[in-house]
Design a protein around this motif. Structure first.
Motif, PDB file in Angstrom:
ATOM      1  N   UNK A 172       0.835  -1.194   0.000  1.00 45.48           N
ATOM      2  CA  UNK A 172       0.000   0.000   0.000  1.00 45.48           C
ATOM      3  C   UNK A 172       0.871   1.244   0.000  1.00 45.48           C
ATOM      4  N   UNK A 173       0.401   2.284  -0.658  1.00 42.35           N
ATOM      5  CA  UNK A 173       1.165   3.528  -0.713  1.00 42.35           C
ATOM      6  C   UNK A 173       1.216   4.172   0.671  1.00 42.35           C
ATOM      7  N   UNK A 174       2.415   4.624   1.020  1.00 40.48           N
ATOM      8  CA  UNK A 174       2.580   5.337   2.283  1.00 40.48           C
ATOM      9  C   UNK A 174       1.890   6.696   2.139  1.00 40.48           C
ATOM     10  N   UNK A 175       1.203   7.113   3.193  1.00 39.37           N
ATOM     11  CA  UNK A 175       0.534   8.414   3.143  1.00 39.37           C
ATOM     12  C   UNK A 175       1.553   9.517   2.861  1.00 39.37           C
ATOM     13  N   UNK A 176       1.200  10.451   1.984  1.00 39.46           N
ATOM     14  CA  UNK A 176       2.087  11.558   1.663  1.00 39.46           C
ATOM     15  C   UNK A 176       1.268  12.839   1.580  1.00 39.46           C
ATOM     16  N   UNK A 177       1.394  13.763   2.523  1.00 39.67           N
ATOM     17  CA  UNK A 177       2.296  13.754   3.674  1.00 39.67           C
ATOM     18  C   UNK A 177       1.874  12.720   4.716  1.00 39.67           C
ATOM     19  N   UNK A 178       2.828  12.285   5.553  1.00 42.66           N
ATOM     20  CA  UNK A 178       2.461  11.331   6.600  1.00 42.66           C
ATOM     21  C   UNK A 178       1.814  12.068   7.783  1.00 42.66           C
ATOM     22  N   UNK A 179       1.450  11.302   8.809  1.00 40.71           N
ATOM     23  CA  UNK A 179       0.688  11.885   9.919  1.00 40.71           C
ATOM     24  C   UNK A 179       1.468  12.990  10.634  1.00 40.71           C
ATOM     25  N   UNK A 180       2.800  12.926  10.553  1.00 43.39           N
ATOM     26  CA  UNK A 180       3.627  13.947  11.215  1.00 43.39           C
ATOM     27  C   UNK A 180       3.862  15.167  10.325  1.00 43.39           C
ATOM     28  N   UNK A 181       3.269  15.142   9.126  1.00 38.81           N
ATOM     29  CA  UNK A 181       3.443  16.297   8.240  1.00 38.81           C
ATOM     30  C   UNK A 181       4.748  16.271   7.470  1.00 38.81           C
ATOM     31  N   UNK A 182       5.301  15.075   7.261  1.00 38.36           N
ATOM     32  CA  UNK A 182       6.512  14.955   6.444  1.00 38.36           C
ATOM     33  C   UNK A 182       6.093  14.674   5.000  1.00 38.36           C
ATOM     34  N   UNK A 183       6.530  15.540   4.104  1.00 37.68           N
ATOM     35  CA  UNK A 183       6.101  15.458   2.703  1.00 37.68           C
ATOM     36  C   UNK A 183       7.252  15.002   1.815  1.00 37.68           C
ATOM     37  N   UNK A 184       7.002  13.957   1.040  1.00 42.57           N
ATOM     38  CA  UNK A 184       7.977  13.497   0.045  1.00 42.57           C
ATOM     39  C   UNK A 184       7.724  14.270  -1.251  1.00 42.57           C
ATOM     40  N   UNK A 185       8.607  15.222  -1.531  1.00 43.21           N
ATOM     41  CA  UNK A 185       8.408  16.138  -2.662  1.00 43.21           C
ATOM     42  C   UNK A 185       8.765  15.530  -4.008  1.00 43.21           C
ATOM     43  N   UNK A 186       9.409  14.356  -3.997  1.00 41.19           N
ATOM     44  CA  UNK A 186       9.853  13.785  -5.272  1.00 41.19           C
ATOM     45  C   UNK A 186       9.042  12.553  -5.674  1.00 41.19           C
ATOM     46  N   UNK A 187       8.086  12.141  -4.844  1.00 32.10           N
ATOM     47  CA  UNK A 187       7.269  10.972  -5.168  1.00 32.10           C
ATOM     48  C   UNK A 187       6.451  11.234  -6.445  1.00 32.10           C
ATOM     49  N   UNK A 188       6.447  10.269  -7.365  1.00 32.58           N
ATOM     50  CA  UNK A 188       5.807  10.458  -8.669  1.00 32.58           C
ATOM     51  C   UNK A 188       4.317  10.770  -8.552  1.00 32.58           C
ATOM     52  N   UNK A 189       3.625  10.046  -7.663  1.00 32.70           N
ATOM     53  CA  UNK A 189       2.187  10.284  -7.524  1.00 32.70           C
ATOM     54  C   UNK A 189       1.906  11.707  -7.044  1.00 32.70           C
ATOM     55  N   UNK A 190       2.799  12.206  -6.163  1.00 35.04           N
ATOM     56  CA  UNK A 190       2.640  13.586  -5.672  1.00 35.04           C
ATOM     57  C   UNK A 190       2.877  14.596  -6.787  1.00 35.04           C
ATOM     58  N   UNK A 191       3.974  14.480  -7.518  1.00 32.67           N
ATOM     59  CA  UNK A 191       4.262  15.504  -8.525  1.00 32.67           C
ATOM     60  C   UNK A 191       3.275  15.440  -9.689  1.00 32.67           C
TER      61      UNK A 191
END
Lengths: 64, 405
Positions: B1-20
């Motif tokens: 399963x995809x990890x939540x982005x941002x996660x519960x602590x508000x950490x954002x993966x800026x380079x994840x393909x689904x995000x961009x």
């Protein structure tokens, strides 16, 4: 209705003179110049539209 | 399963393909829950709210644009005017703003329309193209060459030079190789523009390079270093951003046929549609700043010297500023988006970009009003500046009835 310009806030996005060329024009740097502060009644809607779209809050309207 | 982005602590993966590829849902989470989020890996704070982002953009004395990251971009000195703050930056902007005004930018529109039509001529009969390589990359590059007064034959060289800085062709993890490649490319960029400066000093023309060699600030000409530091920024800032905007817009329109047909039917909508697509897509999704002192945002204190990411893309879908923010409305009444940033560093090329985007969308839809994403294919989007690097489009091969004007 009168237009108020705070020129110190203007950075030259140019939305005003793009949206309402009858009321605004660019100065030589592309910053806002108000053609005539007093807005003719026929241009009231245009003035509100342009003022609402200034991204720097440099424009305001004094309604009569 | 995809990890939540941002996660519960508000950490954002800026380079994840689904995000961009589709960042708006993540923006909504940030806006609702994390006034100050954190960039994964680098740990830098991220501001997302419209009011916070605009406030930071308007206060360069707190959120400085003067930072040392230029050292990693192949430059020997800070780029002008971006990596200076007022008052030094203001002196440069006064002369540059004049040359990049709306009216000076409009002078280039016929050339841009001509370039757009020549590119379309090259592939329209095939009924398909990979949009990035066939249109989105070469068009801004050709416009840039016209503007600067450089020969169109240098197109491939320019694409190679900007890619050498922005995405050096080395393994992604090999930071040393990337540094060396950028440094060497930077030297080639300096050498190229040195030659142009000499040529324009000897024989001025009506182009931006000649303008720079003649421009004066308080009665003094720009130094050779200053001209080079301006040219370097033009090359990095002026090409990729418009390329990314074109890709984001065509990808959106290919995926939303009703919106596309509306635009093709009514070209008068194009200026406001460009603004709305700039807002929704915000191709330059973030800009970095450095705090000059400790700054409090909400209940978080950012220390002095912190690298802060201003997430323009999130600010542009903030319901506090935009009514019905998740709706893409080509007739939006009030649209104060920050896709070009704001405050004193407002994108110098914003008028040029608007002209290019409007002209490109007008010519494209006049000639290719019906198109789709190639079935079974998925666009690929780069991080940072959201360039749609793979966008295969198809259209009825006999659609191209209207010829170049």
């Amino acid at each position: 209705m009168r237009i108020r310009l705070d020129i110190d806030r203007c950075v030259g996005h140019g939305r005003c003179y793009d949206l309402a060329a009858a009321l605004f024009e660019p100065d030589e740097r592309g910053h806002c110049r108000v053609r005539a502060a007093q807005v003719p009644a026929a241009h009231a809607t245009l003035a509100r539209h342009a003022v609402a779209n200034c991204p720097e809050d440099a424009l305001a309207l004094d309604e009569d | 399963m995809r990890k939540e982005n941002p996660d519960a602590a508000g950490v954002l993966n800026l380079v994840e393909q689904q995000f961009v590829a589709c960042p708006q849902p993540a923006y909504a989470t940030l806006l609702a829950r994390h006034r100050v989020a954190t960039a994964a890996v680098i740990g830098a704070p991220i501001l997302s709210r419209y009011e916070d982002v605009v406030w930071a953009l308007r206060h360069p004395q707190l959120f400085s644009s003067q930072m040392d990251i230029h050292l990693g971009l192949g430059t020997e000195r800070p780029m002008i005017p971006l990596q200076y703050d007022p008052p030094a930056q203001t002196r440069y902007r006064k002369i540059l703003d004049q040359r990049f005004s709306r009216d000076r930018s409009l002078e280039l529109e016929p050339a841009v329309r001509r370039h757009a039509n020549q590119l379309i001529d090259g592939f329209i009969d095939q009924g398909r193209c990979e949009f990035d390589a066939a249109f989105a990359i070469p068009l801004p590059c050709r416009a840039f060459l016209s503007l600067m007064g450089l020969p169109q034959e240098d197109l491939d060289l320019f694409i190679e030079l900007k890619d050498g800085i922005i995405r050096p062709p080395v393994p992604p993890a090999d930071l040393v190789a990337a540094f060396e490649f950028r440094r060497d490319t930077g030297q080639r960029i300096y050498a190229y523009f040195e030659g142009v400066i000499d040529a324009r000093l000897a024989e001025p023309r009506d182009d931006v390079m000649s303008y720079l060699t003649a421009a004066e600030i308080d009665g003094e000409r720009l130094t050779r270093h200053e001209i080079l530091d301006i040219c370097f920024l033009f090359l990095l800032g002026g090409l990729d951003t418009v390329t990314a905007s074109l890709g984001c817009m065509l990808a959106y329109l290919a995926g939303h046929p009703e919106q596309r047909r509306r635009l093709a039917r009514d070209p008068a909508l194009i200026p406001s549609a460009v603004e709305e697509l700039l807002r929704w897509e915000t191709p330059v999704m973030l800009v970095p700043r450095v705090t000059t002192q400790a700054v409090t945002v909400g209940d978080v204190e950012l220390p002095a010297g912190a690298l802060v990411n201003l997430l323009l893309g999130a600010a542009d879908v903030d319901e506090a500023e935009f009514s019905d923010a998740t709706r893409v409305d080509f007739a939006r009444e009030r649209n104060r988006h920050v896709a070009f940033g704001g405050g004193p560093h407002r994108c110098l090329g914003s008028h040029l970009a608007r002209m290019e985007l409007r002209a490109a969308l007008a010519e494209w839809h006049r000639r290719i009003p019906e198109y789709d994403l190639q079935p079974g294919e998925t666009p690929r989007v780069s991080h940072g500046i959201r360039e749609v690097q793979y966008l295969p489009l198809v259209w009825p091969a006999d659609a191209g009835t209207a010829a170049a004007p």
